[in-house]
Design an enzyme around this catalytic site. Sequence first.
Site, short mmCIF file in Angstrom:
data_model
loop_
_atom_site.label_atom_id
_atom_site.label_comp_id
_atom_site.label_asym_id
_atom_site.label_seq_id
_atom_site.Cartn_x
_atom_site.Cartn_y
_atom_site.Cartn_z
N GLU A 481 43.01 85.92 55.64
CA GLU A 481 42.60 85.97 54.35
C GLU A 481 43.28 85.54 53.31
O GLU A 481 42.76 84.72 52.75
CB GLU A 481 42.19 87.46 54.10
N LYS A 604 28.93 79.33 46.79
CA LYS A 604 29.16 80.75 46.68
C LYS A 604 28.74 81.50 47.31
O LYS A 604 28.70 82.39 48.38
CB LYS A 604 28.97 81.70 45.20
C1 F6R Z 1 36.21 82.50 50.76
C2 F6R Z 1 34.46 83.80 50.83
C3 F6R Z 1 33.60 82.97 52.11
C4 F6R Z 1 32.65 83.60 51.92
C5 F6R Z 1 31.39 84.09 53.19
C6 F6R Z 1 30.75 84.29 53.47
O1 F6R Z 1 36.76 82.90 49.32
O2 F6R Z 1 34.01 84.02 49.67
O3 F6R Z 1 34.79 82.10 53.00
O4 F6R Z 1 33.04 84.93 52.14
O5 F6R Z 1 31.00 82.38 53.02
O6 F6R Z 1 29.72 84.95 52.53
P1 F6R Z 1 28.95 87.04 52.80
O7 F6R Z 1 30.12 87.54 52.26
O8 F6R Z 1 28.38 86.26 51.36
O9 F6R Z 1 28.76 87.04 53.33
#
Ligand code: F6R
Length: 609
Positions: A481, A604
């Site tokens: 991470e 995002k």
């Molecule tokens: C890194 C980040 C991405 C998300 C990934 C999954 O900082 O934010 O790696 O973790 O795109 O996104 P979710 O958790 O929304 O499925």
Amino acid sequence: MCGIFGCVLKEGNAAPIIHTSLKRLEYRGYDSVGIATLNNKEIQIKKDQGKIDEVHQRLDLNNLEGNIGIGHTRWATHGAPLKINSHPHTDCKGDIVVVHNGIIENFLELKAELQNLGHTFVSKTDTEVMAHLIEETQKQNPKLTFEQTVLESLKRIEGSYAFAILSTQEPNKIICARNESPLVIGINNQGVFCASDVPAFLSVTNQAVMINNGELVILTAEGYEIKKISDASPITRTPITIEWTPEMAVKQGYPHFMIKEIHEQPQVLRNTLRIQDHYLDLLCTFLDRANEVFLVACGTSYHACLAASYMFSKLAYLPTYPVYASEFLEQHGKSVNIDSTILAVSQSGETADTIAAVACAQQRAATVLSLTNVIGSTLTRISRVYIGTQAGPEIGVAATKTFTSQLSVLAQLALKLAKKRGKISQDEIDCLEEKLQELPNVVDTIVTTQEEKIKQLAKKYSDSKIFFFLGRGISTATAFEGRLKLMEIAYIPAIAFPAGESKHGPISLVEDGFPVVFVCPKDDTHKTTISNIMEMKARGAHIIAIIEEGDQDIKNLAEDYIEVPKDIPAVLSPIPYSVPLQLLAYYTAVEKGYDPDMPRNLAKSVTVK
Ligand code: F6R
């Protein structure tokens, strides 16, 4: 996290001001919105699910009468984002109306008690209990004033709250109260305002009064009175002048959302510790029954899954398989079946790869469970059971507070499962639960004591061309991470792998001055990690170690170190140990002149495969 707002005007209708102010609080939540006003002792309410502009188009939120009113913009924690769960909530008669930001921990007990007394609930929210509790308190003590009734009712509430309440009993006032959730009062010659945050009223006044935990405020057109909730004693506090621009105010004075969100983690972790036991129990029942458990996610959420696989194995003796969602179909698509359980983890609940993996598992009759920060997202709609991670909206593209909130929920699940399966002693469980409760303060200490030092480290290493991030055991997930954070916002190539793998290839890259970040809590892997540090040092690496406070063995070896408070159990270590790495990535990006909130080429929510 939700946004609340209220105002009492000397003249004119409150609704348009409430509507505009809620728009400024939309960064706190945006799945539903609602406004209630009081006009001639009559309460008028408009509310619905959807973003403020959408709901306004349907309902005309400005069109409510009365010079006094309250409003709410929601980020669901209890109950899906539906009209019935939108705030404001009322009592049985519709005489008391409440908006709330926070989590009422004992709402299930209170709800059962009030239902037994004949109260009818219409929503699935925790907030609605407050309206009925006030109604019941008033019924049992008809001589109490509105203020006294609220004070009495608050004595029964456990959890976090910022409330704004209207009652037809005394239609010229709003009563607010605060415990843990933010509350601030604004004042000008037009009237008095209460809000979750300063930006809500900054366009009409920069005169603000900060409300502290354990305080109640009575707002009338003439002004405000603050009292202690414990004994109703008066508190004198004069307004201060807010110098922030509206832009700065939304970020509470922080230059970026990412650093604001890193600082929010202690409160977010407190919220995750308030998740109702029965949701955790339900998920555990499914996990316990499963023949095989896949932990499926992308990016940062995948790292939470990787950490969770160690937690489930070490605490509940449950083997689980962390899988990148984008690989799930190819890797397990044919073998997954009715006896498989998929625990999907996703901040947004909309990530295309995660949804596709879940859809594939569903087609093959597997059980789908999920963890997400967005209640009402696609993932919650297609899961058998889900838990909300309670982090509130995350605006910075790089996940920070949502990662530690996922880890906290996963640790709670692993502990519940350990208890259910009888795999570790009660003493061990008690100790881990106690340590979990301490984590919000631990994270607070890290941010307060280490931030400045990390800023200096970021300066020192910002010109580096490459980094290694290494850890052993569960710290491998923390290292992964840390590497992703640095790479995605500071654009420095970085490699992470379990420290034991160095000698199988990657160490050939190391030369004089090569920066290697080691995540080294004092757990069972500590001694071997020291050997790995020595290997790296022998090739000229510069060691930056994330260590337990006072770990002299590693201090003697490392060029630089960041200290985390003592005695964090290994299975919980990714929560505090990832925080210095978030700060390192943030300050490196800032040092290099990049915008950490909007890294290039990234979004995002990744809704394409
Ligand atoms: C890194 C980040 C991405 C998300 C990934 C999954 O900082 O934010 O790696 O973790 O795109 O996104 P979710 O958790 O929304 O499925």
